[in-house]
Enzyme design. Structure first.
Site, PDB file in Angstrom:
ATOM      1  N   ASP A  16       3.869  14.289  56.598  1.00  0.00           N
ATOM      2  CA  ASP A  16       4.623  14.341  55.346  1.00  0.00           C
ATOM      3  C   ASP A  16       5.267  13.020  54.951  1.00  0.00           C
ATOM      4  O   ASP A  16       6.192  12.987  54.151  1.00  0.00           O
ATOM      5  CB  ASP A  16       5.717  15.411  55.488  1.00  0.00           C
ATOM      6  CG  ASP A  16       6.575  15.185  56.740  1.00  0.00           C
ATOM      7  OD1 ASP A  16       6.561  14.055  57.261  1.00  0.00           O
ATOM      8  OD2 ASP A  16       7.248  16.142  57.179  1.00  0.00           O
ATOM      9  N   GLU A  62      -1.307  18.753  60.535  1.00  0.00           N
ATOM     10  CA  GLU A  62       0.081  19.254  60.505  1.00  0.00           C
ATOM     11  C   GLU A  62       0.421  19.792  59.105  1.00  0.00           C
ATOM     12  O   GLU A  62       1.443  19.471  58.493  1.00  0.00           O
ATOM     13  CB  GLU A  62       1.097  18.172  60.901  1.00  0.00           C
ATOM     14  CG  GLU A  62       2.452  18.700  61.324  1.00  0.00           C
ATOM     15  CD  GLU A  62       3.461  17.588  61.637  1.00  0.00           C
ATOM     16  OE1 GLU A  62       3.992  16.953  60.720  1.00  0.00           O
ATOM     17  OE2 GLU A  62       3.708  17.365  62.833  1.00  0.00           O
ATOM     18  N   GLU A 121      10.142  14.441  52.369  1.00  0.00           N
ATOM     19  CA  GLU A 121       9.030  15.000  53.151  1.00  0.00           C
ATOM     20  C   GLU A 121       8.578  16.383  52.671  1.00  0.00           C
ATOM     21  O   GLU A 121       7.378  16.684  52.678  1.00  0.00           O
ATOM     22  CB  GLU A 121       9.398  15.041  54.635  1.00  0.00           C
ATOM     23  CG  GLU A 121       9.482  13.670  55.307  1.00  0.00           C
ATOM     24  CD  GLU A 121      10.812  12.965  55.098  1.00  0.00           C
ATOM     25  OE1 GLU A 121      11.719  13.549  54.450  1.00  0.00           O
ATOM     26  OE2 GLU A 121      10.972  11.825  55.568  1.00  0.00           O
ATOM     27  N   HIS A 161      17.570   9.179  61.955  1.00  0.00           N
ATOM     28  CA  HIS A 161      17.003   8.285  60.933  1.00  0.00           C
ATOM     29  C   HIS A 161      16.862   8.928  59.564  1.00  0.00           C
ATOM     30  O   HIS A 161      16.648   8.233  58.576  1.00  0.00           O
ATOM     31  CB  HIS A 161      15.620   7.762  61.368  1.00  0.00           C
ATOM     32  CG  HIS A 161      14.532   8.806  61.330  1.00  0.00           C
ATOM     33  ND1 HIS A 161      13.848   9.121  60.184  1.00  0.00           N
ATOM     34  CD2 HIS A 161      14.031   9.614  62.276  1.00  0.00           C
ATOM     35  CE1 HIS A 161      12.973  10.074  60.444  1.00  0.00           C
ATOM     36  NE2 HIS A 161      13.063  10.393  61.700  1.00  0.00           N
ATOM     37  N   ARG A 185      16.521  10.190  55.925  1.00  0.00           N
ATOM     38  CA  ARG A 185      17.044   9.606  54.686  1.00  0.00           C
ATOM     39  C   ARG A 185      18.228  10.385  54.129  1.00  0.00           C
ATOM     40  O   ARG A 185      19.236   9.809  53.712  1.00  0.00           O
ATOM     41  CB  ARG A 185      15.932   9.589  53.628  1.00  0.00           C
ATOM     42  CG  ARG A 185      15.441   8.194  53.296  1.00  0.00           C
ATOM     43  CD  ARG A 185      14.357   8.256  52.217  1.00  0.00           C
ATOM     44  NE  ARG A 185      14.048   6.918  51.725  1.00  0.00           N
ATOM     45  CZ  ARG A 185      13.221   6.062  52.323  1.00  0.00           C
ATOM     46  NH1 ARG A 185      12.634   6.368  53.463  1.00  0.00           N
ATOM     47  NH2 ARG A 185      12.993   4.878  51.791  1.00  0.00           N
ATOM     48  N   HIS A 201      16.663   3.400  65.554  1.00  0.00           N
ATOM     49  CA  HIS A 201      15.581   3.215  64.573  1.00  0.00           C
ATOM     50  C   HIS A 201      15.710   1.807  63.978  1.00  0.00           C
ATOM     51  O   HIS A 201      16.813   1.278  63.863  1.00  0.00           O
ATOM     52  CB  HIS A 201      15.743   4.291  63.480  1.00  0.00           C
ATOM     53  CG  HIS A 201      14.562   4.429  62.562  1.00  0.00           C
ATOM     54  ND1 HIS A 201      14.283   3.510  61.576  1.00  0.00           N
ATOM     55  CD2 HIS A 201      13.589   5.375  62.469  1.00  0.00           C
ATOM     56  CE1 HIS A 201      13.195   3.886  60.919  1.00  0.00           C
ATOM     57  NE2 HIS A 201      12.756   5.020  61.452  1.00  0.00           N
TER      58      HIS A 201
HETATM   59  C1  UD1 Z   1       9.659   7.113  57.519  1.00  0.00           C
HETATM   60  C2  UD1 Z   1       9.181   8.379  56.803  1.00  0.00           C
HETATM   61  C3  UD1 Z   1       9.804   9.609  57.459  1.00  0.00           C
HETATM   62  C4  UD1 Z   1       9.562   9.606  58.965  1.00  0.00           C
HETATM   63  C5  UD1 Z   1      10.037   8.289  59.558  1.00  0.00           C
HETATM   64  C6  UD1 Z   1       9.694   8.200  61.022  1.00  0.00           C
HETATM   65  C7  UD1 Z   1       8.802   8.272  54.385  1.00  0.00           C
HETATM   66  C8  UD1 Z   1       9.407   8.309  53.054  1.00  0.00           C
HETATM   67  N1  UD1 Z   1       9.638   8.347  55.413  1.00  0.00           N
HETATM   68  O1  UD1 Z   1      11.070   7.030  57.306  1.00  0.00           O
HETATM   69  O2  UD1 Z   1       9.211  10.779  56.914  1.00  0.00           O
HETATM   70  O3  UD1 Z   1      10.291  10.672  59.542  1.00  0.00           O
HETATM   71  O4  UD1 Z   1       9.363   7.201  58.900  1.00  0.00           O
HETATM   72  O5  UD1 Z   1      10.452   7.211  61.671  1.00  0.00           O
HETATM   73  O6  UD1 Z   1       7.609   8.159  54.523  1.00  0.00           O
HETATM   74  N2  UD1 Z   1      11.685  -0.758  59.491  1.00  0.00           N
HETATM   75  C9  UD1 Z   1      11.331  -1.928  60.139  1.00  0.00           C
HETATM   76  N3  UD1 Z   1      10.314  -1.891  61.076  1.00  0.00           N
HETATM   77  C10 UD1 Z   1       9.671  -0.749  61.397  1.00  0.00           C
HETATM   78  C11 UD1 Z   1      10.053   0.432  60.754  1.00  0.00           C
HETATM   79  C12 UD1 Z   1      11.050   0.423  59.806  1.00  0.00           C
HETATM   80  O7  UD1 Z   1      11.891  -2.981  59.888  1.00  0.00           O
HETATM   81  O8  UD1 Z   1       8.790  -0.779  62.272  1.00  0.00           O
HETATM   82  C13 UD1 Z   1      12.806  -0.782  58.504  1.00  0.00           C
HETATM   83  C14 UD1 Z   1      12.464  -1.439  57.166  1.00  0.00           C
HETATM   84  O9  UD1 Z   1      13.603  -2.154  56.741  1.00  0.00           O
HETATM   85  C15 UD1 Z   1      12.221  -0.251  56.249  1.00  0.00           C
HETATM   86  C16 UD1 Z   1      13.195   0.762  56.818  1.00  0.00           C
HETATM   87  O10 UD1 Z   1      13.176   0.565  58.218  1.00  0.00           O
HETATM   88  O11 UD1 Z   1      12.482  -0.561  54.903  1.00  0.00           O
HETATM   89  C17 UD1 Z   1      12.847   2.210  56.494  1.00  0.00           C
HETATM   90  O12 UD1 Z   1      11.475   2.477  56.803  1.00  0.00           O
HETATM   91  P1  UD1 Z   1      10.682   3.602  55.944  1.00  0.00           P
HETATM   92  O13 UD1 Z   1       9.307   3.745  56.490  1.00  0.00           O
HETATM   93  O14 UD1 Z   1      10.802   3.315  54.496  1.00  0.00           O
HETATM   94  O15 UD1 Z   1      11.529   4.903  56.172  1.00  0.00           O
HETATM   95  P2  UD1 Z   1      11.875   5.684  57.507  1.00  0.00           P
HETATM   96  O16 UD1 Z   1      13.303   6.090  57.406  1.00  0.00           O
HETATM   97  O17 UD1 Z   1      11.410   4.945  58.680  1.00  0.00           O
HETATM   98  N1  UDP Z   2       9.857   8.143  69.714  1.00  0.00           N
HETATM   99  C1  UDP Z   2       9.464   7.005  70.413  1.00  0.00           C
HETATM  100  N2  UDP Z   2      10.412   6.058  70.696  1.00  0.00           N
HETATM  101  C2  UDP Z   2      11.709   6.182  70.341  1.00  0.00           C
HETATM  102  C3  UDP Z   2      12.110   7.336  69.609  1.00  0.00           C
HETATM  103  C4  UDP Z   2      11.150   8.303  69.302  1.00  0.00           C
HETATM  104  O1  UDP Z   2       8.292   6.866  70.763  1.00  0.00           O
HETATM  105  O2  UDP Z   2      12.512   5.289  70.655  1.00  0.00           O
HETATM  106  C5  UDP Z   2       8.840   9.163  69.360  1.00  0.00           C
HETATM  107  C6  UDP Z   2       9.169  10.597  69.691  1.00  0.00           C
HETATM  108  O3  UDP Z   2       8.721  10.946  70.999  1.00  0.00           O
HETATM  109  C7  UDP Z   2       8.422  11.383  68.620  1.00  0.00           C
HETATM  110  C8  UDP Z   2       8.377  10.423  67.450  1.00  0.00           C
HETATM  111  O4  UDP Z   2       8.733   9.139  67.960  1.00  0.00           O
HETATM  112  O5  UDP Z   2       7.083  11.666  68.992  1.00  0.00           O
HETATM  113  C9  UDP Z   2       9.342  10.841  66.383  1.00  0.00           C
HETATM  114  O6  UDP Z   2       9.464   9.831  65.433  1.00  0.00           O
HETATM  115  P1  UDP Z   2      10.626   9.792  64.367  1.00  0.00           P
HETATM  116  O7  UDP Z   2      11.803  10.512  64.885  1.00  0.00           O
HETATM  117  O8  UDP Z   2      10.759   8.370  63.972  1.00  0.00           O
HETATM  118  O9  UDP Z   2       9.973  10.548  63.122  1.00  0.00           O
HETATM  119  P2  UDP Z   2       9.853  12.085  62.695  1.00  0.00           P
HETATM  120  O10 UDP Z   2       9.189  12.824  63.792  1.00  0.00           O
HETATM  121  O11 UDP Z   2      11.238  12.566  62.391  1.00  0.00           O
HETATM  122  O12 UDP Z   2       9.041  12.028  61.456  1.00  0.00           O
END
Ligand code: UD1
Ligand code: UDP
Length: 386
Positions: free
Chosen positions: A96, A118, A132, A209, A211, A242
């Site tokens: 999602d 999923e 999501e 994490h 939103r 995160h």
């Molecule tokens: C995204 C997904 C969310 C998922 C989550 C898993 C969307 C809208 N959101 O949210 O569904 O649960 O990933 O973690 O698709 N950033 C980095 N490096 C990284 C990752 C993130 O710098 O490797 C920072 C960036 O500044 C980025 C911010 O994190 O702008 C947010 O990342 P983003 O993918 O937009 O949203 P998540 O909250 O990670």
């Molecule tokens: N996870 C990981 N390292 C971490 C924290 C989480 O590998 O430091 C894994 C966790 O086991 C799970 C996935 O990341 O499988 C969950 O990711 P996240 O919480 O970012 O996203 P969501 O599942 O909420 O979309």
């Protein structure tokens, strides 16, 4: 040979896609062309490295502080050019995220069948989790094959008018990933975690994490953790933070200087699953962690008001506690100090899978592409204790 393109961009998609990619690459029936959007960077690359996934295409779209529209438009632009060159016979998207829905829409616009892994999770609230819930509903409207992890998710799809013939219940591939990783006891790169493994401390493992929790709610989570750390000196709180700076700015300031709080960078999946197996209690707003922890018999307090994953809630290993600061403190205290409450949640259950979701996914894909029989549906079985 049909060309199948998995498209993914974030950490959880990579973890859940990894077993499927391995299964695709192990059969001679398909050509597998791996495409990442790079919606996450470090957190995505960490997973790909662990599972030996080398993307064929990388759209590299991440921008610090990226907007939802930015993720959507950069993904669709990148895929438009790629589809014109690569012409896949089917794309596979997972879950999602905005990468997932953008991938599905781009493929649909090009007449390419979409396989949704999923499929069918629903919280019932379009605004929570945001975006999501909307993302997965949009993908359900345009997918050709819906791979539901459980009977509940299948029922959600049927209730929305998706034909039963287009739905296969596979289990969730996160359990395939978990079971292939957790027993390896991979070493921690952070010596503080290796020390925890040897001294047997009680661990409260925290991830956050979402939103919709960012801002005041997340600041409250930080304050709640500080109060728990002060009250429970023998407990160690571990928070793999995160990468999102918005999350760090909200949660971390309350926790500076606390001797029994370990804040670390996102852990490689093998390290995280090992830490999960060591944890006493899990406090999270993550989707994937809600699925993994029950398999390991860990009580999970979910910092949300609703969930699209009701199965572990019904099994009693998950409680929804919202994000109110006092409530978080109270619920953690209850599990730490009332043995009955703890025991009633610490049951290993496996409502989400049996480690064979990837195999069923390949079966379903073969059937869709007229290469074989439809695979039998996953039926929930008992969990296991490590
Ligand atoms: C995204 C997904 C969310 C998922 C989550 C898993 C969307 C809208 N959101 O949210 O569904 O649960 O990933 O973690 O698709 N950033 C980095 N490096 C990284 C990752 C993130 O710098 O490797 C920072 C960036 O500044 C980025 C911010 O994190 O702008 C947010 O990342 P983003 O993918 O937009 O949203 P998540 O909250 O990670
Ligand atoms: N996870 C990981 N390292 C971490 C924290 C989480 O590998 O430091 C894994 C966790 O086991 C799970 C996935 O990341 O499988 C969950 O990711 P996240 O919480 O970012 O996203 P969501 O599942 O909420 O979309």
């Amino acid at each position: 040979m049909p060309r199948v393109m998995p498209i993914f961009g974030t950490r959880p998609e990579a973890i859940k896609m990894a077993p499927i990619i391995a299964a695709l690459q192990a059969t001679a029936d398909f050509e597998c062309v791996v495409t990442v959007t790079g919606q996450h960077r470090e957190m995505l690359d960490q997973v790909n490295e662990l599972f030996g996934i080398v993307p064929d295409h990388d759209l590299n779209i991440l921008k610090t502080g990226q907007s939802l529209s930015g993720i959507m438009t950069r993904t669709m632009d990148g895929l438009e050019k790629l589809f014109a060159e690569s012409k896949p016979d089917a794309v596979i998207v997972q879950g999602d995220t905005t990468t997932s829905t953008a991938g599905a829409i781009a493929a649909f616009y090009h007449g390419i069948p979409v396989v949704h892994v999923e499929a069918g999770l629903r919280s019932g609230d379009l605004f929570s989790p945001f975006p999501e819930e909307a993302n997965r509903k949009i993908t359900s409207q345009i997918a050709s094959l819906h791979l539901a992890p459980t009977q509940t998710s299948k029922a959600n799809l049927l209730a929305e008018g998706i034909p039963a013939s287009d739905i296969v219940v596979t289990g969730n591939s996160v359990i395939d990933a978990l079971l292939s990783t957790v027993d390896k006891h991979l070493p921690f790169s952070d010596p503080r975690l290796e020390e925890l493994a040897s001294n047997g401390s009680r661990i409260l493992l925290v991830t956050t994490h979402r939103r919709e929790n960012q801002g005041d709610s997340m600041r409250g989570v930080g304050r709640a953790l500080a109060r728990i750390a002060d009250a429970e000196e023998d407990l160690v709180i571990v928070l793999p933070a995160h990468k999102n700076p918005v999350v760090r700015e909200a949660v971390l300031p309350s926790l500076h200087g606390k001797a029994n709080v370990i804040i670390c960078e996102p852990l490689a999946y093998g390290e995280f699953t090992r830490l999960l197996s060591m944890a006493h209690i899990v406090l999270t707003d993550s989707g994937g962690v809600q699925e993994e922890a029950p398999s390991l018999g860990k009580p999970v307090l979910v910092m949300r008001d609703n969930t699209e994953r009701p199965e572990a809630l019904e099994a009693g290993t998950v409680t929804l506690i919202g994000t109110d600061e006092d409530r978080i403190v109270k619920e953690v205290d209850r599990l730490l100090n009332q043995q009955d409450a703890y025991d009633s949640m610490a049951n290993a259950v496996n409502p989400y899978g049996d480690g064979k979701a990837a195999e069923r996914t390949i079966g379903a894909l073969r059937h869709m592409l007229h290469l074989g029989e439809r695979s039998a549906d996953f039926v929930t079985g008992p969990g296991r204790t490590l």
